[in-house]
Design an enzyme around this catalytic site. Sequence first.
Site, PDB file in Angstrom:
ATOM      1  N   THR A  87       0.826  -1.211   0.000  1.00  0.00           N
ATOM      2  CA  THR A  87       0.000   0.000   0.000  1.00  0.00           C
ATOM      3  C   THR A  87       0.858   1.257   0.000  1.00  0.00           C
ATOM      4  OG1 THR A  87      -1.821  -1.137   1.053  1.00  0.00           O
ATOM      5  CG2 THR A  87      -1.759   1.234   1.362  1.00  0.00           C
ATOM      6  N   THR A 114       1.769  -4.617   4.105  1.00  0.00           N
ATOM      7  CA  THR A 114       1.644  -4.996   5.520  1.00  0.00           C
ATOM      8  C   THR A 114       1.062  -6.393   5.718  1.00  0.00           C
ATOM      9  OG1 THR A 114      -0.529  -3.930   5.619  1.00  0.00           O
ATOM     10  CG2 THR A 114       1.382  -2.609   6.279  1.00  0.00           C
TER      11      THR A 114
HETATM   12  N1  LIG Z   1      -1.396  -2.048   3.931  1.00  0.00           N
HETATM   13  C1  LIG Z   1      -0.959  -2.894   3.004  1.00  0.00           C
HETATM   14  O1  LIG Z   1       0.173  -2.795   2.587  1.00  0.00           O
HETATM   15  C2  LIG Z   1      -1.900  -3.978   2.574  1.00  0.00           C
HETATM   16  C3  LIG Z   1      -1.688  -4.499   1.171  1.00  0.00           C
HETATM   17  N2  LIG Z   1      -2.773  -5.386   0.823  1.00  0.00           N
HETATM   18  C4  LIG Z   1      -0.383  -5.276   1.036  1.00  0.00           C
HETATM   19  O2  LIG Z   1      -0.033  -5.993   1.929  1.00  0.00           O
HETATM   20  O3  LIG Z   1       0.244  -5.180   0.005  1.00  0.00           O
END
Ligand SMILES: NC(=O)C[C@H](N)C(=O)O
Length: 318
Positions: free
Chosen positions: A12, A81
Site C-alpha cells: 500500500t 503490511t
Molecule cells: N497495507 C498494506 O500494505 C496492505 C496491502 N494489501 C499489502 O499488503 O500489500
Amino acid sequence: MKRLAVIHTGGTIASRPNPHGPGVTPQTPPSVPGLPGVTVSDHQPFTLPSPHVTPAHMLALAQLIETLAPTHDAVVVTHGTDTLEETAFALHLLLRTETPVVLTGSMRHAEALSWDGPGNVLDAAQIALHPATAGRGPLVAFGGDIFDARTVTKVHSTAVDAFGGYPGPIGRIDRVGETPQVRFFASPEPRQAFTPSHLGARVDILYAYAGWTGEGYAEAEARADGLVIAALGTGNLPGELLPLIQATCKPVVIATRTHAGPVIPVYGYAGGGATLVEAGAIPASFLNAHKARILLLVLLSLGYSRDAIRRVFVDDPF
Ligand SMILES: NC(=O)C[C@H](N)C(=O)O
C-alpha cells in the site's frame, strides 16, 4: 556521509488508484525524505502487493540485502503490511549481516489524505541509522513503535496502528523538533542464521476449530513436506487428530490460534498437547502459525530431519 539503502517491494505504501480497474494497486515507490548527512540509494527488486510475496521473494530479498550490506550503514525495506511479518521473520532467519535492517509499510495509500507512508519511512530510516539499533536483527517500524521480527504481527486490518504482538514493542521513536529520539527497552540477542540456497519445501497450515475431525489433514499431509497446525489454547486438538498425527512421519508443528503465549504440552487427554508431543508433534513455542511455517520451510529446504527440526524449535530462542 552515512549510506542508507532503501529497498522498495510494493504494498500500500507504493499504491495509488488503479488506472485500469478497481481499487488501488502498487505502482510507484515512496520517496525517502531528505536526511542531512545521509546518501540514499534506492532499489526495487519487485513491486508487489504483499499477498503476492512468496518465500522465493523473501530469499531474493535476503540475498539483495547481503550484497548491499558491506557498502551501506543501514537498510530500510518498504513492504505491504499483509505478509510483512513473514518477510521480517524470514530475514531474521536468513540474514548473516549485522547491518541494521528495518522494515515498514503503510495502511493508507499514497493518494489518501492521511497517507502514513512518509512518516513510517522516515522513522524506519532514522531507526536503522541509530547506533542503538546495531545487533538486533531485522526490526519492524510502524506508527513510531519498533518491533522484533519474531513477535511482531498485524493486529488490525485497517487501523494505522496495525502492528502489535505479545509482548509488545521493543522500542519507540519520537521527535523533539526534528531530532529523533530512539529508545529501546530490550537488549540485543544473538541470532542464528540459516543459509539455504533455495526455499523449495512445501509447508501447509491447517486451522483447528471446535468439532474438527481431521477434514483436510490427509490431503495436506500427502502433498506437503511438513505441516503446521494453528491449534487450540496451549496446543491442543480434538481427539480425532491424535491417530492422524501418530501415523505421520513428516514434521507436524503445533502452534496456537490464540494471539499470545506459548505452546506447551500440558494436557494428557486424547489430542491434548502432551499426547501430541508424545506422538511426535513439535511445539512452536511463541511463534504464530505463519512464522512457524517459515522456520519449518527453511529447515526442510536445508534437508533437516524431523529430530533436527525438533531441536531447532525446542532448543533455540525463538
Ligand atoms: N497495507 C498494506 O500494505 C496492505 C496491502 N494489501 C499489502 O499488503 O500489500
